[in-house]
Motif scaffolding. Sequence first.
Motif, PDB file in Angstrom:
ATOM      1  N   TYR A  68       0.831  -1.205   0.000  1.00  9.05           N
ATOM      2  CA  TYR A  68       0.000   0.000   0.000  1.00  9.05           C
ATOM      3  C   TYR A  68       0.867   1.257   0.000  1.00  9.05           C
ATOM      4  O   TYR A  68       0.634   2.185  -0.773  1.00  9.05           O
ATOM      5  N   ALA A  69       1.874   1.275   0.854  1.00  8.20           N
ATOM      6  CA  ALA A  69       2.753   2.449   0.951  1.00  8.20           C
ATOM      7  C   ALA A  69       3.467   2.710  -0.377  1.00  8.20           C
ATOM      8  O   ALA A  69       3.580   3.857  -0.806  1.00  8.20           O
ATOM      9  N   LEU A  70       3.933   1.656  -1.016  1.00  9.91           N
ATOM     10  CA  LEU A  70       4.613   1.816  -2.308  1.00  9.91           C
ATOM     11  C   LEU A  70       3.654   2.294  -3.386  1.00  9.91           C
ATOM     12  O   LEU A  70       3.953   3.230  -4.138  1.00  9.91           O
ATOM     13  N   GLU A  71       2.499   1.645  -3.465  1.00 10.17           N
ATOM     14  CA  GLU A  71       1.543   1.962  -4.526  1.00 10.17           C
ATOM     15  C   GLU A  71       0.914   3.337  -4.385  1.00 10.17           C
ATOM     16  O   GLU A  71       0.482   3.932  -5.368  1.00 10.17           O
ATOM     17  N   THR A  72       0.866   3.844  -3.155  1.00 11.54           N
ATOM     18  CA  THR A  72       0.230   5.148  -2.937  1.00 11.54           C
ATOM     19  C   THR A  72       1.231   6.263  -2.653  1.00 11.54           C
ATOM     20  O   THR A  72       0.840   7.394  -2.389  1.00 11.54           O
ATOM     21  N   GLY A  73       2.520   5.929  -2.694  1.00 17.12           N
ATOM     22  CA  GLY A  73       3.552   6.949  -2.527  1.00 17.12           C
ATOM     23  C   GLY A  73       3.581   7.590  -1.149  1.00 17.12           C
ATOM     24  O   GLY A  73       3.794   8.802  -1.035  1.00 17.12           O
ATOM     25  N   GLN A  74       3.394   6.806  -0.106  1.00 16.79           N
ATOM     26  CA  GLN A  74       3.413   7.356   1.254  1.00 16.79           C
ATOM     27  C   GLN A  74       4.798   7.941   1.546  1.00 16.79           C
ATOM     28  O   GLN A  74       5.787   7.230   1.565  1.00 16.79           O
ATOM     29  N   ALA A  75       4.832   9.234   1.765  1.00 16.80           N
ATOM     30  CA  ALA A  75       6.102   9.943   1.978  1.00 16.80           C
ATOM     31  C   ALA A  75       6.406  10.173   3.451  1.00 16.80           C
ATOM     32  O   ALA A  75       7.389  10.829   3.782  1.00 16.80           O
ATOM     33  N   ALA A  76       5.568   9.649   4.323  1.00 16.43           N
ATOM     34  CA  ALA A  76       5.776   9.822   5.764  1.00 16.43           C
ATOM     35  C   ALA A  76       5.252   8.586   6.472  1.00 16.43           C
ATOM     36  O   ALA A  76       4.432   7.843   5.942  1.00 16.43           O
ATOM     37  N   GLY A  77       5.736   8.398   7.664  1.00 14.05           N
ATOM     38  CA  GLY A  77       5.242   7.313   8.499  1.00 14.05           C
ATOM     39  C   GLY A  77       5.968   6.002   8.304  1.00 14.05           C
ATOM     40  O   GLY A  77       6.768   5.834   7.385  1.00 14.05           O
ATOM     41  N   ILE A  78       5.673   5.096   9.222  1.00 13.97           N
ATOM     42  CA  ILE A  78       6.184   3.735   9.160  1.00 13.97           C
ATOM     43  C   ILE A  78       5.077   2.891   8.530  1.00 13.97           C
ATOM     44  O   ILE A  78       3.971   2.829   9.039  1.00 13.97           O
ATOM     45  N   TRP A  79       5.393   2.286   7.418  1.00 12.66           N
ATOM     46  CA  TRP A  79       4.453   1.436   6.688  1.00 12.66           C
ATOM     47  C   TRP A  79       5.146   0.139   6.354  1.00 12.66           C
ATOM     48  O   TRP A  79       6.232   0.142   5.767  1.00 12.66           O
ATOM     49  N   GLY A  80       4.550  -0.979   6.724  1.00 11.15           N
ATOM     50  CA  GLY A  80       5.138  -2.266   6.404  1.00 11.15           C
ATOM     51  C   GLY A  80       6.527  -2.433   6.948  1.00 11.15           C
ATOM     52  O   GLY A  80       7.382  -3.081   6.341  1.00 11.15           O
ATOM     53  N   GLY A  81       6.796  -1.831   8.086  1.00 10.33           N
ATOM     54  CA  GLY A  81       8.099  -1.965   8.730  1.00 10.33           C
ATOM     55  C   GLY A  81       9.202  -1.110   8.126  1.00 10.33           C
ATOM     56  O   GLY A  81      10.375  -1.339   8.413  1.00 10.33           O
ATOM     57  N   GLU A  83      10.657   2.951   6.935  1.00 12.34           N
ATOM     58  CA  GLU A  83      10.547   4.417   6.957  1.00 12.34           C
ATOM     59  C   GLU A  83      10.464   4.904   5.519  1.00 12.34           C
ATOM     60  O   GLU A  83      10.789   4.165   4.578  1.00 12.34           O
ATOM     61  N   ALA A  84      10.072   6.135   5.346  1.00 14.73           N
ATOM     62  CA  ALA A  84       9.903   6.695   4.001  1.00 14.73           C
ATOM     63  C   ALA A  84      11.164   6.544   3.157  1.00 14.73           C
ATOM     64  O   ALA A  84      11.091   6.190   1.978  1.00 14.73           O
ATOM     65  N   HIS A  85      12.336   6.797   3.735  1.00 14.73           N
ATOM     66  CA  HIS A  85      13.576   6.724   2.939  1.00 14.73           C
ATOM     67  C   HIS A  85      13.966   5.293   2.573  1.00 14.73           C
ATOM     68  O   HIS A  85      14.834   5.078   1.742  1.00 14.73           O
TER      69      HIS A  85
END
Length: 87
Positions: A68-81, A83-85
């Motif tokens: 989800y984070a990859l497909e939606t371009g999440q630029a902040a937060g911890i997603w799927g273990g 960090e954004a960078h």
Amino acid sequence: MTNQRQLTDTKHFKLLVAIDRAKKVPCEDYPEFMFPEDIPDPDKRQAAVSLAKALCQQCPIIEDCFTYALETGQAAGIWGGTEAHER
């Protein structure tokens, strides 16, 4: 009917379905740690990152969350273990 199909085809809806199927995800109990960039103190921010990543490792939907984070371009937060960078 078109609106319903559009809603159920969204990435956000798919993540919500995964959360519902899991019944419980660890981040629900500690949402304040999932966006550590909002924590001004660097030591507390790093502690939050560590805790959030540890919670993610216990999560039954870690892969769905990461996708989800990859497909939606999440630029902040911890997603799927991650960090954004790291995404």
